[in-house]
Design an enzyme around this catalytic site. Structure first.
Site, PDB file in Angstrom:
ATOM      1  N   GLY A  32       0.832  -1.194   0.000  1.00  0.00           N
ATOM      2  CA  GLY A  32       0.000   0.000   0.000  1.00  0.00           C
ATOM      3  C   GLY A  32       0.866   1.243   0.000  1.00  0.00           C
ATOM      4  O   GLY A  32       2.070   1.179   0.258  1.00  0.00           O
ATOM      5  N   PHE A  36       3.138  10.011   2.049  1.00  0.00           N
ATOM      6  CA  PHE A  36       4.506  10.072   2.561  1.00  0.00           C
ATOM      7  C   PHE A  36       5.132   8.715   2.780  1.00  0.00           C
ATOM      8  O   PHE A  36       6.305   8.615   3.094  1.00  0.00           O
ATOM      9  CB  PHE A  36       4.521  10.823   3.899  1.00  0.00           C
ATOM     10  CG  PHE A  36       3.857  12.147   3.820  1.00  0.00           C
ATOM     11  CD1 PHE A  36       4.480  13.207   3.182  1.00  0.00           C
ATOM     12  CD2 PHE A  36       2.594  12.337   4.355  1.00  0.00           C
ATOM     13  CE1 PHE A  36       3.851  14.429   3.080  1.00  0.00           C
ATOM     14  CE2 PHE A  36       1.962  13.553   4.258  1.00  0.00           C
ATOM     15  CZ  PHE A  36       2.595  14.613   3.604  1.00  0.00           C
ATOM     16  N   LYS A  38       5.231   4.258   1.936  1.00  0.00           N
ATOM     17  CA  LYS A  38       4.815   3.056   1.208  1.00  0.00           C
ATOM     18  C   LYS A  38       4.996   1.877   2.153  1.00  0.00           C
ATOM     19  O   LYS A  38       5.925   1.877   2.959  1.00  0.00           O
ATOM     20  CB  LYS A  38       5.727   2.836  -0.011  1.00  0.00           C
ATOM     21  CG  LYS A  38       5.575   3.902  -1.069  1.00  0.00           C
ATOM     22  CD  LYS A  38       6.542   3.655  -2.206  1.00  0.00           C
ATOM     23  CE  LYS A  38       6.561   4.844  -3.143  1.00  0.00           C
ATOM     24  NZ  LYS A  38       7.601   4.743  -4.163  1.00  0.00           N
ATOM     25  N   VAL A  39       4.109   0.904   2.029  1.00  0.00           N
ATOM     26  CA  VAL A  39       4.237  -0.289   2.884  1.00  0.00           C
ATOM     27  C   VAL A  39       4.516  -1.492   1.985  1.00  0.00           C
ATOM     28  O   VAL A  39       3.798  -1.730   1.014  1.00  0.00           O
ATOM     29  CB  VAL A  39       2.957  -0.542   3.715  1.00  0.00           C
ATOM     30  CG1 VAL A  39       3.164  -1.739   4.642  1.00  0.00           C
ATOM     31  CG2 VAL A  39       2.587   0.683   4.522  1.00  0.00           C
ATOM     32  N   ASP A 147      -7.728   8.248  13.186  1.00  0.00           N
ATOM     33  CA  ASP A 147      -7.977   7.968  11.767  1.00  0.00           C
ATOM     34  C   ASP A 147      -8.486   6.533  11.628  1.00  0.00           C
ATOM     35  O   ASP A 147      -8.074   5.804  10.736  1.00  0.00           O
ATOM     36  CB  ASP A 147      -6.698   8.184  10.961  1.00  0.00           C
ATOM     37  CG  ASP A 147      -6.971   8.207   9.458  1.00  0.00           C
ATOM     38  OD1 ASP A 147      -8.100   8.578   9.069  1.00  0.00           O
ATOM     39  OD2 ASP A 147      -6.070   7.841   8.679  1.00  0.00           O
TER      40      ASP A 147
HETATM   41  N1  ADE Z   1      -0.620  -3.086   5.034  1.00  0.00           N
HETATM   42  C1  ADE Z   1      -0.264  -2.065   5.795  1.00  0.00           C
HETATM   43  N2  ADE Z   1       0.310  -2.487   6.919  1.00  0.00           N
HETATM   44  C2  ADE Z   1       0.312  -3.835   6.868  1.00  0.00           C
HETATM   45  C3  ADE Z   1       0.740  -4.854   7.758  1.00  0.00           C
HETATM   46  N3  ADE Z   1       1.312  -4.564   8.920  1.00  0.00           N
HETATM   47  N4  ADE Z   1       0.573  -6.133   7.394  1.00  0.00           N
HETATM   48  C4  ADE Z   1      -0.020  -6.407   6.233  1.00  0.00           C
HETATM   49  N5  ADE Z   1      -0.450  -5.513   5.360  1.00  0.00           N
HETATM   50  C5  ADE Z   1      -0.287  -4.232   5.679  1.00  0.00           C
END
Ligand code: ADE
Length: 431
Positions: A32, A36, A38-39, A147
């Site tokens: 995702g 600011f 990205k994961v 949030d």
């Molecule tokens: N997307 C955002 N944070 C996450 C997480 N900790 N585990 C899996 N998907 C995610």
């Protein structure tokens, strides 16, 4: 009609899979992104454990004055240890990025399950109970999410709920303060459909009540499969929120209707509290609050002598190999030193050095001294020196200056102490 929240689809955000971070983690696919951060999915090379890695661009954060948000996020997540909250494993940084290594929630977004259907009342209750357990735990520690929405709710491999993303959270620094004014937060934040009416009024708000409103919207969405307040025109949507103008689906039970009406009460003063939710007849069915173990990090923080100890996160922030200080101290407002002298001796030497230079001590606590230059040659300035324990044998001395006092520290106080201290980024010679 489902909540319209498209995410994670933009190809330009894709990063090469298999990039290695600090020779410790392999970065996988993008999970995702936001403005600011990205994961990514990742895994620990040694243990093969899956993690989520949130990468934050320092430049963007600093240029938009969001440094304090990152500090808050670290402070907030560090404090939390609950089965329904995504755990922060560690914080890493290089010159460009800060990386949060998070517990990986294998089930992904609860929202993606919701977008296919609505939940039964039993399943809505189960997830709502987990949500309230986690939110109540956060509130009792002075942490408000602000949030809360389905996208921030993830699932683990046992289909249990995990709250993530404390990027917008605010810490209540006035936990022991009875003044209501101090408990009110003033930042406009959150996502429109989940935002409480008092935020729209911009008169300040109580973070706990705002989270409870969002929990009400989430429970409504679980049960209905669509948002309680929705309109393509934002002004109309805001008007509906402010008036509490929503209707129940025909399948909602009278008991759940009653609870939802109390959660979505537009008056934050009469809105239901966490304690009242836990005692609500609809909520109570089959509810067993989780036992939360004692927080080792919090236990470590203060020894019997009141001298603050540092933990792994603080040590990372200080270490020159992956120095976060350029993120945290972009205004060159201070510096840090290590010393092997006893903390009491260090405090004594600091006071001696200050007084020896004819400077005035305005605050003297056991492990903190504040100095004022008054109206003399230095003008109006303050210098704060705090001593903390790093290990049994090593203390950290944090120095902070304000109002042009840097030179007073560097040229007058510092030379008197330099024999006692070891500077983190190099030898101690006067500079
Ligand atoms: N997307 C955002 N944070 C996450 C997480 N900790 N585990 C899996 N998907 C995610």
């Amino acid at each position: 009609m489902m909540p319209a929240l498209a995410k994670y689809t933009n190809e330009q955000h894709q990063t090469p899979v298999n990039k290695t971070l600090f020779e410790k983690y392999k970065l996988g696919k993008l999970l995702g992104y936001g403005a600011f951060a990205k994961v990514y999915h990742g895994y620990d090379i040694e243990s093969k454990r899956s993690v989520a890695i949130k990468s934050i661009n320092k430049k963007k954060i600093i240029s938009r004055g969001l440094t304090s948000h990152i500090k808050l996020e670290i402070t907030a997540m560090r404090r939390l240890q609950h089965p329904n909250i995504v755990r922060l494993h560690e914080v890493l940084a290089n010159q460009k990025k800060v990386y949060f290594v998070l517990e990986f929630a294998k089930g992904g977004e609860l929202f993606s399950k919701l977008s296919k259907c609505r939940f039964s009342e039993e399943l809505s209750r189960r997830y709502f109970q987990q949500l309230i357990s986690a939110v109540g735990y956060c509130h009792s520690r002075g942490v408000f999410h602000r949030d809360l929405k389905p996208e921030n709710l993830l699932l683990d491999d046992n289909w249990n709920l995990k709250i993530t993303d404390f990027g917008l959270s605010a810490i209540s620094y006035n936990n022991n303060n009875n003044s209501n004014n101090n408990k009110l937060l003033h930042t406009m934040c959150g996502t429109p459909a989940y935002v409480a009416p008092e935020i729209l009024l911009k008169k300040g708000y109580d973070g706990a009540k705002v989270d409870i409103w969002s929990c009400g919207v989430i429970l409504y969405v679980f049960n209905a499969g669509y948002l309680p307040f929705n309109d393509p025109n934002l002004i109309v949507m805001y008007r509906k929120i402010s008036r509490g103008d929503f209707h129940f689906p025909k399948w909602t039970s009278p008991e759940l209707k009653r609870l939802l009406s109390r959660l979505l009460d537009t008056n934050p003063i009469t809105r239901i509290t966490i304690d009242e939710i836990v005692n609500d007849p609809w909520f109570k069915i089959g509810y067993k609050d989780v036992e939360v173990g004692c927080d080792d990090m919090e236990m470590m923080k203060c020894g019997g002598d009141g001298l603050e100890s540092l933990n792994a996160f603080d040590i990372i922030s200080f270490s020159s190999g992956c120095n976060l200080s350029s993120l945290f101290d972009e205004d060159d407002g201070g510096e840090m030193f290590l010393s092997t002298v006893a903390p009491e001796v260090m405090m004594e030497r600091v006071v001696e050095a200050v007084v020896g230079e004819g400077l005035m001590v305005v605050v003297k606590k056991k492990w903190c001294v504040k100095v004022d230059g008054g109206q003399g040659q230095c003008g109006n300035f303050t210098l704060t020196v705090v001593v903390k324990r790093l290990t049994v044998e090593i203390v950290v001395v944090e120095v902070e200056w304000r109002g042009g006092v840097r030179d007073v520290w560097k040229r007058r106080v510092w030379p008197r102490l330099s024999g006692l201290v070891y500077r983190l980024d190099g030898p101690v010679a006067g500079d």
